[in-house]
Design a protein around this motif. Sequence first.
Motif, PDB file in Angstrom:
ATOM      1  N   GLY A  90       6.753   3.627 -10.050  1.00  0.00           N
ATOM      2  CA  GLY A  90       8.201   3.738  -9.935  1.00  0.00           C
ATOM      3  C   GLY A  90       8.615   4.403  -8.634  1.00  0.00           C
ATOM      4  N   ALA A  91       7.890   5.463  -8.243  1.00  0.00           N
ATOM      5  CA  ALA A  91       8.221   6.181  -7.012  1.00  0.00           C
ATOM      6  C   ALA A  91       7.935   5.341  -5.770  1.00  0.00           C
ATOM      7  CB  ALA A  91       7.441   7.496  -6.952  1.00  0.00           C
ATOM      8  N   VAL A  92       6.758   4.691  -5.750  1.00  0.00           N
ATOM      9  CA  VAL A  92       6.391   3.862  -4.590  1.00  0.00           C
ATOM     10  C   VAL A  92       7.329   2.675  -4.456  1.00  0.00           C
ATOM     11  CG1 VAL A  92       4.589   2.376  -3.626  1.00  0.00           C
ATOM     12  CG2 VAL A  92       3.975   4.580  -4.633  1.00  0.00           C
ATOM     13  N   ALA A  93       7.683   2.062  -5.582  1.00  0.00           N
ATOM     14  CA  ALA A  93       8.583   0.903  -5.542  1.00  0.00           C
ATOM     15  C   ALA A  93       9.953   1.285  -4.983  1.00  0.00           C
ATOM     16  CB  ALA A  93       8.737   0.311  -6.939  1.00  0.00           C
ATOM     17  N   GLY A  94      10.373   2.522  -5.231  1.00  0.00           N
ATOM     18  CA  GLY A  94      11.654   2.963  -4.706  1.00  0.00           C
ATOM     19  C   GLY A  94      11.663   3.070  -3.192  1.00  0.00           C
ATOM     20  N   VAL A  95      10.464   3.198  -2.589  1.00  0.00           N
ATOM     21  CA  VAL A  95      10.364   3.325  -1.133  1.00  0.00           C
ATOM     22  C   VAL A  95       9.940   2.014  -0.478  1.00  0.00           C
ATOM     23  CG1 VAL A  95       9.209   4.562   0.743  1.00  0.00           C
ATOM     24  CG2 VAL A  95       9.783   5.772  -1.376  1.00  0.00           C
ATOM     25  N   TRP A  96       8.894   1.366  -1.012  1.00  0.00           N
ATOM     26  CA  TRP A  96       8.308   0.185  -0.383  1.00  0.00           C
ATOM     27  C   TRP A  96       8.433  -1.095  -1.213  1.00  0.00           C
ATOM     28  CZ3 TRP A  96       3.669   3.855   0.434  1.00  0.00           C
ATOM     29  CH2 TRP A  96       3.862   4.590   1.600  1.00  0.00           C
ATOM     30  N   GLY A  97       9.136  -1.039  -2.313  1.00  0.00           N
ATOM     31  CA  GLY A  97       9.270  -2.228  -3.153  1.00  0.00           C
ATOM     32  C   GLY A  97       8.070  -2.385  -4.084  1.00  0.00           C
ATOM     33  N   TRP A  98       8.171  -3.339  -5.018  1.00  0.00           N
ATOM     34  CA  TRP A  98       7.103  -3.484  -6.012  1.00  0.00           C
ATOM     35  C   TRP A  98       5.800  -3.957  -5.379  1.00  0.00           C
ATOM     36  CZ3 TRP A  98       4.499  -7.979  -7.104  1.00  0.00           C
ATOM     37  CH2 TRP A  98       5.079  -9.193  -6.705  1.00  0.00           C
ATOM     38  N   ARG A  99       5.864  -4.713  -4.287  1.00  0.00           N
ATOM     39  CA  ARG A  99       4.635  -5.185  -3.634  1.00  0.00           C
ATOM     40  C   ARG A  99       3.854  -4.028  -2.998  1.00  0.00           C
ATOM     41  NH1 ARG A  99       4.953 -10.804  -3.173  1.00  0.00           N
ATOM     42  NH2 ARG A  99       7.035 -11.628  -3.583  1.00  0.00           N
ATOM     43  N   GLY A 100       4.587  -3.028  -2.505  1.00  0.00           N
ATOM     44  CA  GLY A 100       3.931  -1.872  -1.908  1.00  0.00           C
ATOM     45  C   GLY A 100       3.062  -1.119  -2.898  1.00  0.00           C
ATOM     46  N   VAL A 101       3.406  -1.196  -4.179  1.00  0.00           N
ATOM     47  CA  VAL A 101       2.613  -0.535  -5.212  1.00  0.00           C
ATOM     48  C   VAL A 101       1.178  -1.064  -5.197  1.00  0.00           C
ATOM     49  CG1 VAL A 101       2.331  -0.236  -7.713  1.00  0.00           C
ATOM     50  CG2 VAL A 101       4.615  -0.084  -6.673  1.00  0.00           C
ATOM     51  N   TYR A 102       1.031  -2.377  -5.059  1.00  0.00           N
ATOM     52  CA  TYR A 102      -0.296  -2.984  -5.130  1.00  0.00           C
ATOM     53  C   TYR A 102      -1.082  -2.823  -3.829  1.00  0.00           C
ATOM     54  CZ  TYR A 102       0.975  -4.672  -9.677  1.00  0.00           C
ATOM     55  OH  TYR A 102       1.339  -4.707 -11.002  1.00  0.00           O
ATOM     56  N   VAL A 103      -0.381  -2.682  -2.718  1.00  0.00           N
ATOM     57  CA  VAL A 103      -1.075  -2.371  -1.462  1.00  0.00           C
ATOM     58  C   VAL A 103      -1.680  -0.967  -1.541  1.00  0.00           C
ATOM     59  CG1 VAL A 103      -0.799  -1.987   1.008  1.00  0.00           C
ATOM     60  CG2 VAL A 103       0.376  -3.912  -0.091  1.00  0.00           C
ATOM     61  N   VAL A 104      -0.904  -0.008  -2.022  1.00  0.00           N
ATOM     62  CA  VAL A 104      -1.405   1.362  -2.184  1.00  0.00           C
ATOM     63  C   VAL A 104      -2.586   1.378  -3.151  1.00  0.00           C
ATOM     64  CG1 VAL A 104      -0.842   3.654  -3.078  1.00  0.00           C
ATOM     65  CG2 VAL A 104       0.794   2.447  -1.620  1.00  0.00           C
ATOM     66  N   LEU A 105      -2.479   0.629  -4.227  1.00  0.00           N
ATOM     67  CA  LEU A 105      -3.560   0.560  -5.213  1.00  0.00           C
ATOM     68  C   LEU A 105      -4.845   0.040  -4.581  1.00  0.00           C
ATOM     69  CD1 LEU A 105      -4.463   0.776  -8.191  1.00  0.00           C
ATOM     70  CD2 LEU A 105      -3.704  -1.600  -8.462  1.00  0.00           C
ATOM     71  N   ALA A 106      -4.740  -1.010  -3.765  1.00  0.00           N
ATOM     72  CA  ALA A 106      -5.922  -1.581  -3.123  1.00  0.00           C
ATOM     73  C   ALA A 106      -6.612  -0.562  -2.216  1.00  0.00           C
ATOM     74  CB  ALA A 106      -5.525  -2.831  -2.320  1.00  0.00           C
ATOM     75  N   VAL A 107      -5.831   0.184  -1.476  1.00  0.00           N
ATOM     76  CA  VAL A 107      -6.399   1.210  -0.583  1.00  0.00           C
ATOM     77  C   VAL A 107      -7.143   2.273  -1.402  1.00  0.00           C
ATOM     78  CG1 VAL A 107      -5.843   3.059   1.040  1.00  0.00           C
ATOM     79  CG2 VAL A 107      -4.698   0.829   1.227  1.00  0.00           C
ATOM     80  N   LEU A 108      -6.552   2.716  -2.488  1.00  0.00           N
ATOM     81  CA  LEU A 108      -7.186   3.729  -3.336  1.00  0.00           C
ATOM     82  C   LEU A 108      -8.486   3.216  -3.945  1.00  0.00           C
ATOM     83  CD1 LEU A 108      -4.098   5.226  -5.231  1.00  0.00           C
ATOM     84  CD2 LEU A 108      -5.451   6.318  -3.432  1.00  0.00           C
ATOM     85  N   LEU A 109      -8.503   1.966  -4.365  1.00  0.00           N
ATOM     86  CA  LEU A 109      -9.699   1.384  -4.970  1.00  0.00           C
ATOM     87  C   LEU A 109     -10.864   1.338  -3.980  1.00  0.00           C
ATOM     88  CD1 LEU A 109      -7.929  -1.476  -6.928  1.00  0.00           C
ATOM     89  CD2 LEU A 109      -9.351   0.291  -7.986  1.00  0.00           C
TER      90      LEU A 109
END
Length: 380
Positions: free
Chosen positions: A147-166
Amino acid sequence: MGTWRLVFAAVCAVAVAGIYAAQPLLPLVGADLGVARAHLGWVVAAGQVGYLVGLVVLVPLGDVVDRRVLLVGHLGMTAVGALVVASAARAWVLFGGLVVVGLFAVVVQTAVAYAASLSAPGERGRTLGVVTSGVVIGILGARVVAGAVAGVWGWRGVYVVLAVLLVALAAVVWRVLPPDPRVGRDGYRRVLVSLGGLFGERLFVSRGLIAFFLFASFGALWGGLALPLAGAPWWLSPAQIGLFGVAGLAGAVGAARSGRWADGGLAGAVTGGGLVVLVVSWWAIGQVSLWWLVVGVVVLDFAVQVVHVSNQHLLTAAHPERTSSVVGGYMVFYSLGSALGAAATTAAFDATGWVGSNALGAGFAVCGLVVWVWARRVAL
């Protein structure tokens, strides 16, 4: 607390987050890709479908090959799926990427089984409590972060951040965890046959059915919670909706001691108590009040964690020589229940509103309690 336990918990948290991060984003995803409200539940269910396949096909590999290698490889492939989701221009690409995320997110079960096998018998419950807390933290924390990431970078940004963490976590796993000392005990085909044989055992089937209804109830809440909160009378943003995950985290963390209860021989009784608490939580959730909803969320997630840890403790204690297979088989019920709850709750909400979604979740909880009572009576 050993560093390796924390690494296993982190693997579980980040991997499982890929399946549940979409839940507070459903209105945004639907608007962007043209998915009808009644079908939004499939955004979450798609990951569960992939997860189901992975439980049967990939998790048994943990009883055949080095589980450290599996952890690294599956984390990497989950990252690939997350990037596909982030770049999706059509709904079918989104669903395909989510299936891939779910397929390789079964790294969670490989991690749980590996952690259990590394633990001394008297500490297995404690280890499972810590590691599966990572699972619940990932499921619920994903909503807050998404919810926080989507507020800044949109819902697609959530999955980019997830990929980096993985990818980062895969490197940590390779550096910190030891090679699996139990490689090559059985052939893959033999392990699959053994997995099928579990479905003829009363303990396995009863605990599996409890998990099915437990996570169907869990999915009925979280799979559609964003829809009423995003509409009248509250009109909450994705970031605000994601904050409900904090309430869920409070409940899950509060249940961390359930592993010690299981070590003390109380797993059966704790399961029954947890299921009663789960049923009661739906009364609070059904009140037309955000405060009662928060209370219900805390209580529900406490109950789910208690029952889930107790189930896995009983099964891994009964089958210490094949923890990957037994955990993978058990989680088939989890995956089916989660997919049913997520898909059905949005359809119920579309047809009858929040009342219908609540009745659905409470009904699943009652069914789980009935299975527990039946299993106790049969065992006497």
